[in-house]
Design a protein around this motif. Sequence first.
Motif: not given
Lengths: 269, 359, 255
Positions: C133, C135, C177, C181-184
């Motif tokens: 993931q 961003v 983001k 920790g929402e995106a890798d």
Amino acid sequence: MSATTGRSRKAHSTPVGLSLLAALGLALVALPLLGLALRTPWSRLGQTLSSESALTALRLSLVVSIAAAAIGLVVGFPLAWMLARSRFRGRALVRGLVVLPLVMPPVAGGVALLTAFGRSGILGRPLHEAFSVQITFTTWAAILASTFVSFPFVVLALEAGIRSIDERLEQAAATMGASRWYVIRRVTLPLLGPQIAAGVVLAWARALGEFGATITFAGNLQGRTQTLPLAVFQQLQTDPEGAIALSLLLIAVALSVIVALRARFLPAS
Amino acid sequence: MSLRVDVRARRGTFIVEAAFHAEPGRTLALLGPNGAGKSTLVDVLAGLLPPEAGTVTLEAITLDDATAGTHTDPEARPVGVVFQGLLLFPHLSAAENVAFPLRARGIPRQEALRRATELLADLGLADRVSARPRDLSGGEAQRVALARALAAEPRLLLLDEPLSALDVRSRTQIRALLRRTLVEFPGVRLLVTHDPVEAMTLADRLVLLEDGRVTQAGTAQEVRAAPRTRYAADLVGVNFFEGRLERLDPGAGRIAAPEGDVVVAWPHDIGTEGESVIGILRPADVALHVQEPEGSARNVLRGPISQIAIEGERARIHVDSSPPVVAEVTLGSVARLGLHEGSDAWASFKAVEVRVLPP
Amino acid sequence: MRRLLVFAVGCVLLTSACSAAGGDAETNKLTVFAAASLTAAFTQIGADFEAANPGVSVTFNFGPAGGLAAQIESEGTADVFAPASLSWMDEVANKVGVHDRTDFARNTLTIITPPDDPAGIGSIADLARPGIQLVLAAPGVPVGDYAREALRKAGIERAALANVVSNEHADPGVVAKVAAGEADAGIVFASDIAPAAARAVRAVPIPHAMNVIAVYTIAVVEGSAHQPLAEEFLRYVIGPEGQAALGRYGFLPPP
């Protein structure tokens, strides 16, 4: 003779001061729209609006806003019912919580949603670890963000509506053999018609224009989370005129729906 | 197949304790001043207010039993209610309102509306079936409410102040219609009202409710003959004295009351000296004089005339004596004696004319 | 009574309009429009500049280059413009006009991941792994365009772009983001993760050959009402104090 006619005429026409203030209010809204209309690149409007990104954003906006309004109604009606009819301790607190999304800056709302439903959030983490489900960056996230900011409208409109219904009418229905659900279906909801419409339309309109919470929680990706407001803001970076065209599209959609439903806003028909 | 009520019900700080019964085929009127608890009892019977104690049974089915903890919900009771304020559904037409109890019980729309229209036609509203409640006159709305209460053929019909919201002309009309409808209704009929005329013209039996308690039950005749409380006496228009019974001289006693004493013939069948008794005196047994009379009457009271109320060819004269009395004389006598409000008069009546009763 | 109200409202409107129009005539108030990535560094520089020049007040407007350019073109209240994009500076130069245009800093890109690195990103090649993931900033935002250029240079543009889950409108959005920790992973400027953000994310350097150097230019906007003050600010930024501050915030010196 003229004195009496003059007096009666004044009684029926709007006072000058009031008209002036009303005109100012109207100008506040109308002038920016006029500016937008004047700056719109009419020549390439068709091209801009029929571009894939514009149509995708429009489709997504409609899906997200309608879903948000619908979910808001399903979740908001029981909540409004409890607030209006049940006597439980902490009622004031619950009502305060419901109104909170209205006073929070939308971005703060988005941050709050992340802490709850994000990958490392209270609910999000167990969901992710157990089922590999991630809510952020999906269309559902956009719907959730829009529902969060708009459902207070539904609850407030419905609570006021339910309160205004004479409880005795519902009691009378019970004595006529109507079960609780029958009463809600055949007495309460029909009488709430105007309030439901008003609440849902307001919620839908708010959801349509939602930006801050969406971009913070759902992100911005064409086809998945990029609703019209997000598309407008992005267009502003690369193509300001295109952004104006998209803004016009957003306004046109909202305006046409609201005008079409004009009479429904008024509770007394 | 009757209604038996023996309950204590509480609404806020107000408590109603009442026991009475009603037979099918007869109309019972629950009569009392405003605030007596009549509407509370209506709610108990309708199932909207579970009683704190006691039972309600209808046709041998227990609707409420506070000790056993059973309470039948309103929707399960075979009760039809005409509410004070009517409570017609504003969003439904007259026919749809009347059909509501039928549809709520699962009867299909067509059939329900057919029956509803029939009922409305019986009550003279055939041409108003599609009208909305807001377009109905007071009398028409009352009839729709009545039809709605009858629609599901209830076993108990409750009418809460059915005529109070109507103007005088409609009231007479509707009263006649109500009487006809009530007579035709086979189940138990309970009428709740504060208006004695309503009660006496529509009901066969009365239950008087004052301040949350039943003070008297009986036919209108029985109440008239022996009212038990001041309210009952006022209702039927007799003089009412209440006090301690005291010996006076052989054959005579006195009811000693704070408003004034009344000499009575000693009541050998009831009570003894010192006990509390009530005395009933018919206004027609009170004679009026413009000068102090002589004679065998043991009670001669003097006071200013506070009110002269003309009723047909009779006049009821209220004399503000100690105690106050109401005398009933002919109009002719009023003219002959030159009686008018404010002037002094002597009211006299014999000791034997006062009927003494236990309280 | 009503006429009095109308009159009062009219007066309030007039006076506020007057003061709004006349306010800009003060000679010691400076308005600087700068790239969002310069927020931390320029705020510091602004404070230092005010300290060094008592009576002067510097106001900043940080935002995406395109948005700032649009505002400058329509309002012209900016005295100094410092975007992270040469093309937007050209745009303003053409439409409005600038002078004393100078390159004053450079920025390089870096990959960031959450502190616990859930996806195991060790190098830029890992960004092409399916399921990552990623961003980025949106196209049109300088760091967004630069990131895509870097991916192209690394030969993984197509695969990496398929992994993009969000096109943020500004650098802080990417950092937020990833830090949450929402995106890798995300790609931002080195300056974006200087001081405060540095603890919130883990940085993975991009090899020089694939990296993109962003050049920051600064210029005085033509028609500014505070030309001398603007020029002085510009000199401060290019001078030793300004450069030292920029260095502390992760920027490289100009070419």
